[in-house]
Design a protein around this motif. Sequence first.
Motif, PDB file in Angstrom:
ATOM      1  N   SER A  51       7.848  39.468  52.323  1.00 29.63           N
ATOM      2  CA  SER A  51       8.363  38.098  52.066  1.00 29.63           C
ATOM      3  C   SER A  51       7.410  37.113  51.443  1.00 29.63           C
ATOM      4  CB  SER A  51       8.762  37.448  53.632  1.00 29.63           C
ATOM      5  OG  SER A  51       7.617  37.663  54.272  1.00 29.63           O
ATOM      6  N   THR A  64      -6.846  36.168  49.300  1.00 28.09           N
ATOM      7  CA  THR A  64      -7.818  34.770  49.661  1.00 28.09           C
ATOM      8  C   THR A  64      -9.174  34.942  48.892  1.00 28.09           C
ATOM      9  OG1 THR A  64      -6.520  34.053  51.685  1.00 28.09           O
ATOM     10  CG2 THR A  64      -8.867  33.291  51.210  1.00 28.09           C
ATOM     11  N   ASP A  69      -4.523  39.314  61.399  1.00 30.33           N
ATOM     12  CA  ASP A  69      -4.176  38.635  59.830  1.00 30.33           C
ATOM     13  C   ASP A  69      -2.954  39.085  59.783  1.00 30.33           C
ATOM     14  OD1 ASP A  69      -4.570  37.111  57.629  1.00 30.33           O
ATOM     15  OD2 ASP A  69      -5.567  38.926  56.627  1.00 30.33           O
ATOM     16  N   GLY A  76      -0.124  39.777  57.256  1.00 33.39           N
ATOM     17  CA  GLY A  76      -0.115  39.917  55.587  1.00 33.39           C
ATOM     18  C   GLY A  76      -1.387  40.068  55.359  1.00 33.39           C
ATOM     19  N   ASP A 134       0.424  44.521  57.230  1.00 31.49           N
ATOM     20  CA  ASP A 134       1.034  44.505  56.004  1.00 31.49           C
ATOM     21  C   ASP A 134       2.305  45.164  55.861  1.00 31.49           C
ATOM     22  OD1 ASP A 134      -0.350  42.793  53.317  1.00 31.49           O
ATOM     23  OD2 ASP A 134       1.326  44.003  52.982  1.00 31.49           O
ATOM     24  N   LEU A 168       5.217  41.677  59.878  1.00 27.13           N
ATOM     25  CA  LEU A 168       4.412  40.493  60.842  1.00 27.13           C
ATOM     26  C   LEU A 168       5.436  39.979  61.768  1.00 27.13           C
ATOM     27  CD1 LEU A 168       4.997  37.416  59.478  1.00 27.13           C
ATOM     28  CD2 LEU A 168       3.821  38.338  57.450  1.00 27.13           C
TER      29      LEU A 168
HETATM   30  C1  LIG Z   1      -0.726  36.150  50.016  1.00 20.03           C
HETATM   31  S1  LIG Z   1      -1.221  37.619  50.504  1.00 20.03           S
HETATM   32  C2  LIG Z   1      -2.440  37.604  51.623  1.00 20.03           C
HETATM   33  C3  LIG Z   1      -3.515  38.646  51.881  1.00 20.03           C
HETATM   34  C4  LIG Z   1      -4.485  38.354  52.826  1.00 20.03           C
HETATM   35  N1  LIG Z   1      -4.186  37.899  54.031  1.00 20.03           N
HETATM   36  C5  LIG Z   1      -5.554  37.509  52.043  1.00 20.03           C
HETATM   37  O1  LIG Z   1      -5.607  36.306  52.458  1.00 20.03           O
HETATM   38  O2  LIG Z   1      -6.397  37.685  51.359  1.00 20.03           O
HETATM   39  C6  LIG Z   1       0.134  38.141  51.353  1.00 20.03           C
HETATM   40  C7  LIG Z   1       0.239  39.443  51.940  1.00 20.03           C
HETATM   41  O3  LIG Z   1       1.474  39.525  53.039  1.00 20.03           O
HETATM   42  C8  LIG Z   1       2.047  40.491  53.035  1.00 20.03           C
HETATM   43  N2  LIG Z   1       3.644  40.607  53.541  1.00 20.03           N
HETATM   44  C9  LIG Z   1       4.532  39.722  53.026  1.00 20.03           C
HETATM   45  N3  LIG Z   1       5.483  39.642  53.940  1.00 20.03           N
HETATM   46  C10 LIG Z   1       5.230  40.416  54.846  1.00 20.03           C
HETATM   47  C11 LIG Z   1       5.929  40.813  56.075  1.00 20.03           C
HETATM   48  N4  LIG Z   1       7.173  40.351  56.412  1.00 20.03           N
HETATM   49  N5  LIG Z   1       5.234  41.524  57.152  1.00 20.03           N
HETATM   50  C12 LIG Z   1       3.847  42.129  56.839  1.00 20.03           C
HETATM   51  N6  LIG Z   1       3.208  41.641  55.666  1.00 20.03           N
HETATM   52  C13 LIG Z   1       4.000  40.856  54.793  1.00 20.03           C
HETATM   53  C14 LIG Z   1       2.170  40.903  51.328  1.00 20.03           C
HETATM   54  O4  LIG Z   1       2.412  42.305  51.090  1.00 20.03           O
HETATM   55  C15 LIG Z   1       0.647  40.432  51.037  1.00 20.03           C
HETATM   56  O5  LIG Z   1      -0.105  41.389  51.062  1.00 20.03           O
END
Ligand SMILES: C[S@@+](CC[C@H](N)C(=O)[O-])C[C@H]1O[C@@H](n2cnc3c(N)ncnc32)[C@H](O)[C@@H]1O
Length: 304
Positions: A33, A39, A61, A63, A85, A114
């Motif tokens: 999503s 980050t 954490d 995602g 993730d 998540l």
């Molecule tokens: C903006 S990135 C942030 C990554 C890490 N937390 C950081 O801050 O470096 C968002 C992450 O959330 C994951 N993601 C998106 N929707 C998700 C869901 N419904 N459940 C688990 N992970 C999800 C994406 O694959 C992506 O790797």
Amino acid sequence: MRPFMDSVPPARAAIVAAALIAAAPSARGAEPSVPYVPTPQDVVERMLKIARVGPQDYLIDLGSGDGRIVVTAAKQFGARGFGVDLNPERIREGNENARRQGVTDRVAFYQRNLFETDLSEATVITMYLLPRVNMELRPKLLALKPGTRIVSHDFSMEDWKPDTHVTVDTPGKWGGTGGKSDIYFWVVPARVAGTWRWELTIAGKPVSYQATLEQRFQVVTGQGQAGGRAVKLQNIRLAGGELRFAFAAEVNGHDLRHEFTGRVDGERIAGTVSVSGPRVQGEQEWSAQRGGKGAARAAPGVAG
Ligand SMILES: C[S@@+](CC[C@H](N)C(=O)[O-])C[C@H]1O[C@@H](n2cnc3c(N)ncnc32)[C@H](O)[C@@H]1O
């Protein structure tokens, strides 16, 4: 809150926009999503410092991308935890990152949605998601143990105002092109709305007290009574499960300042009260019970 795209250079914004459009319409769907945008490491460290992460913490954490937040929490701050993730490639990167940093005994990464993740073990939740995803998660976050800390990169939770909000210059943002990052920090508040009753012994005589509290997230207002007379509650502070308030009241012929601190545990608050006046001084244990005759109905605010 700055919109996601504001500080993104145009070419990169187009890529991020494409990823966002490609995202599933519902944040709960099987597709990610939120697109993958890591980050920057300096922001990761600032987030963990703001949340005062330490060896006693269990961090989740939501995602977790390449696992950098969980791995840094373990390596530099001594915490344990896990990341989830949807993308198996990210999980592979997270495990590899943990192995390289020598923290595989304290962290794990799971390919999991998540929204379907059990958060009950967390003392700290970190997230870099999107505004609507934060809002979809908000009721679940507010239902966590009081005192659970939440830190979000770039996105707020609307009218649940953060306890701390900082904006930092981030040279590493958007693959090194630079930008600004917002860091939002909240502590999950205990539910304190309602009427609380207790008794104290003042100058050898029992005195009945009550406080009727209203709550909007961590912001608490209310009125009190001491020995049947209305009193104005002052300095009400709720930090997780710790409640403080004070008032001045005339009881049994003494003008007294009362200062209460207590820990909320379901329908009970227990702690200490300091009572002081010209001829009465002292500290005693204090415990209050919620409910009973004339109890106020719980305000809906905290449920978000
Ligand atoms: C903006 S990135 C942030 C990554 C890490 N937390 C950081 O801050 O470096 C968002 C992450 O959330 C994951 N993601 C998106 N929707 C998700 C869901 N419904 N459940 C688990 N992970 C999800 C994406 O694959 C992506 O790797």
